[in-house]
Structures are given as structure tokens and as C-alpha cells.
Design an enzyme around this catalytic site. Sequence first.
Site, mmCIF file in Angstrom:
data_model
loop_
_atom_site.group_PDB
_atom_site.id
_atom_site.type_symbol
_atom_site.label_atom_id
_atom_site.label_comp_id
_atom_site.label_asym_id
_atom_site.label_seq_id
_atom_site.Cartn_x
_atom_site.Cartn_y
_atom_site.Cartn_z
ATOM 1 C CG ASN A 1 -7.089 -18.455 -22.567
ATOM 2 O OD1 ASN A 1 -6.522 -17.568 -23.203
ATOM 3 N ND2 ASN A 1 -8.312 -18.327 -22.078
ATOM 4 C CD1 TRP A 2 -0.278 -18.757 -22.011
ATOM 5 C CD2 TRP A 2 1.231 -17.169 -22.485
ATOM 6 N NE1 TRP A 2 0.967 -19.268 -21.759
ATOM 7 C CE2 TRP A 2 1.912 -18.326 -22.043
ATOM 8 C CE3 TRP A 2 1.978 -16.052 -22.854
ATOM 9 C CZ2 TRP A 2 3.302 -18.382 -21.948
ATOM 10 C CZ3 TRP A 2 3.366 -16.113 -22.764
ATOM 11 C CH2 TRP A 2 4.019 -17.257 -22.305
ATOM 12 C CE LYS A 3 -8.053 -16.880 -18.824
ATOM 13 N NZ LYS A 3 -8.918 -16.921 -17.650
ATOM 14 C CG HIS B 1 -12.692 -17.612 -22.303
ATOM 15 N ND1 HIS B 1 -12.913 -16.763 -21.246
ATOM 16 C CD2 HIS B 1 -11.916 -18.617 -21.841
ATOM 17 C CE1 HIS B 1 -12.267 -17.241 -20.184
ATOM 18 N NE2 HIS B 1 -11.658 -18.368 -20.518
ATOM 19 C CD GLU C 1 -11.312 -14.457 -18.617
ATOM 20 O OE1 GLU C 1 -10.447 -14.331 -19.486
ATOM 21 O OE2 GLU C 1 -11.122 -15.037 -17.529
ATOM 22 C CD GLU D 1 -12.911 -22.672 -20.078
ATOM 23 O OE1 GLU D 1 -11.970 -23.445 -20.136
ATOM 24 O OE2 GLU D 1 -12.807 -21.461 -19.863
ATOM 25 N N GLY E 1 -10.192 -18.572 -12.682
ATOM 26 C CA GLY E 1 -9.331 -17.634 -11.966
ATOM 27 C C GLY E 1 -9.663 -17.477 -10.493
ATOM 28 C CB SER F 1 -9.284 -22.950 -10.532
ATOM 29 O OG SER F 1 -9.704 -21.598 -10.421
ATOM 30 N N GLY G 1 -5.691 -21.460 -17.727
ATOM 31 C CA GLY G 1 -5.389 -20.028 -17.819
ATOM 32 C C GLY G 1 -4.126 -19.692 -17.050
ATOM 33 N N GLY G 2 -4.290 -19.218 -15.825
ATOM 34 C CA GLY G 2 -3.175 -18.727 -15.015
ATOM 35 C C GLY G 2 -1.988 -19.686 -14.932
HETATM 36 P P1 PGA Z 1 -7.856 -20.264 -15.053
HETATM 37 O O1 PGA Z 1 -8.584 -19.884 -16.448
HETATM 38 O O2 PGA Z 1 -7.109 -21.549 -15.297
HETATM 39 O O3 PGA Z 1 -6.947 -19.108 -14.779
HETATM 40 O O4 PGA Z 1 -8.933 -20.422 -14.049
HETATM 41 C C1 PGA Z 1 -9.169 -20.885 -17.188
HETATM 42 C C2 PGA Z 1 -9.785 -20.311 -18.442
HETATM 43 O O5 PGA Z 1 -10.233 -19.158 -18.444
HETATM 44 O O6 PGA Z 1 -9.848 -21.001 -19.460
#
Ligand code: PGA
Length: 247
Positions: free
Chosen positions: A10-12, A93, A95, A161, A167, A206, A227-228
Site C-alpha cells: 500500500n503506497w499510500k 483503511h 487512515e 490492521e 507506521g 509495521s 505500507g512503508g
Molecule cells: P505500515 O502500514 O506497514 O507502514 O505500518 C501498513 C498499512 O497501513 O497498511
Amino acid sequence: MTLRKYVVGNWKMHGVSSHIEEIRAIATGAAAFPQVDVALCLPATLIHRAVEAVPGLPIGAQDLHFLPRGAQTGCVGAEMLVDAGASVTIVGHSERRDRERSAEVRAKAETAQAHGLDVIVCVGESQEAHDAGETLETVCRLSRKSLPERIGRTNLTLSYEPVWAIGSGMTPTSDEIAEVCSAMRQLLNDRYGEKAQSVRILYGGSVNARNAASIFAIPHVDGALVGGASLKAADFLPIVEAAATAG
Ligand code: PGA
């Protein structure tokens, strides 16, 4: 039953055309692990270019409107995602959850399914709910309300999640993840019967090259939403490799 492992990046809000080379490196590297399903959920503006650059790698979106089209300034609808070449989308998600309720997440999932998109539904508890011992209750409530009515003809995935793990570099213990994912599996079975067997459960929050193998070893974890650590091939591919090794 063992499902094929699924590793989704997930590149956000990251990624412009100069990152196509990185996407190519991810696609090339992932092709070395054909036993793992890999997808990248990119910003809407990059989907079409990525689909053209890496036709073998499923490219997805991170959200969509629950209406396929209409007077919704600034939104992206299912028809547009399909037109751009997306084959999957994330919905719900955390976010985005401050802007949408579970009923909307479910409507988005159903619209995506109706347009032939695979769907990844995200649910997770806040730090407060976790600290109050309300993880299972929260995750089950959100799952019940956010999952689509039917599985449909596309792939459905449920992703656990924990909001506090996203993050942050923190992750729940393996026992905690196992407990939640086992409850999710039960919930999916109750809701969809036999068909639930095709639904994969991911863990997200994470995930990185160091912890991936131990996360993939947890019962009922069929993959990860990353994500990251999905932004660079050098970080992401070891996670795909860990999934391949986990079988
Ligand atoms: P993260 O994000 O791996 O950067 O913690 C995960 C996500 O939001 O799906």
C-alpha cells in the site's frame, strides 16, 4: 486449509512517474516467487502508468467511491479504476475511517465487486480499544459491518490492521494476532459458509523484512498488507520471499 500467501503493498500518498522503475524492480523480483500472490495498491494517478509498465503485476487502488460515477467532486469511481487497469482495491483503511462509517465501507466493497475488482477490507482497533482489552470485540464488530453481503465473483480479503501498529514500528504479539485472525476466520465461516474458504486474512501494521517470517508463521495469517516497507524493492521483496518460504 492453506491458501496461497498474498502480499500487498500500500503506497499510500507516495509515488510519481519517476517511481515506475521501482515498481518494475518489484514486479521483476516478485516474479521469482510465483507461489505468492503480490499486488501493489498505488495512488490513483499512477495506476494506469504502472499497469502499462508491469502488465504481469496486479495493480490496485487504495479507495473508491461507493457510487460508480456521479457528481462527487474529487472522488474516483469503480469504473475509472477498472478503466485505468486496476484489478483490486483496498477499502476501509484506518487512515480514511475518520471520514467514513462501516456502512460506507461495505457499500464501497460491494460496488468494487460489482465492477469486477478484488477487494481488501481493512479493520482494526485503536490504541484505546487495545488498551481497554476491546480488540476482539472491535475487530469483529467492524468486520461484520464492513464486509460485503456476498463474496461475489472476485477475490475477497480481510485485513487485520491494528491502528496503533500502522507506521509505528510496533506490532501485536504473535498470540494476539493469532487470536484476532482466528476470530476473523470464524466470523467469515459463519457469514459466508463454504465460500469463506477462498477468503484470505492478512495482517497489516509495521510488517518488515525482519518480522515477516514470524508473522507468516501465525495460524490463520494468509499474508500481509505492507505500507512503508513496500515503497522500495529492497525492503519489499524480502517480505515476498518470506511468504514464499512460509508456503
Ligand atoms: P505500515 O502500514 O506497514 O507502514 O505500518 C501498513 C498499512 O497501513 O497498511
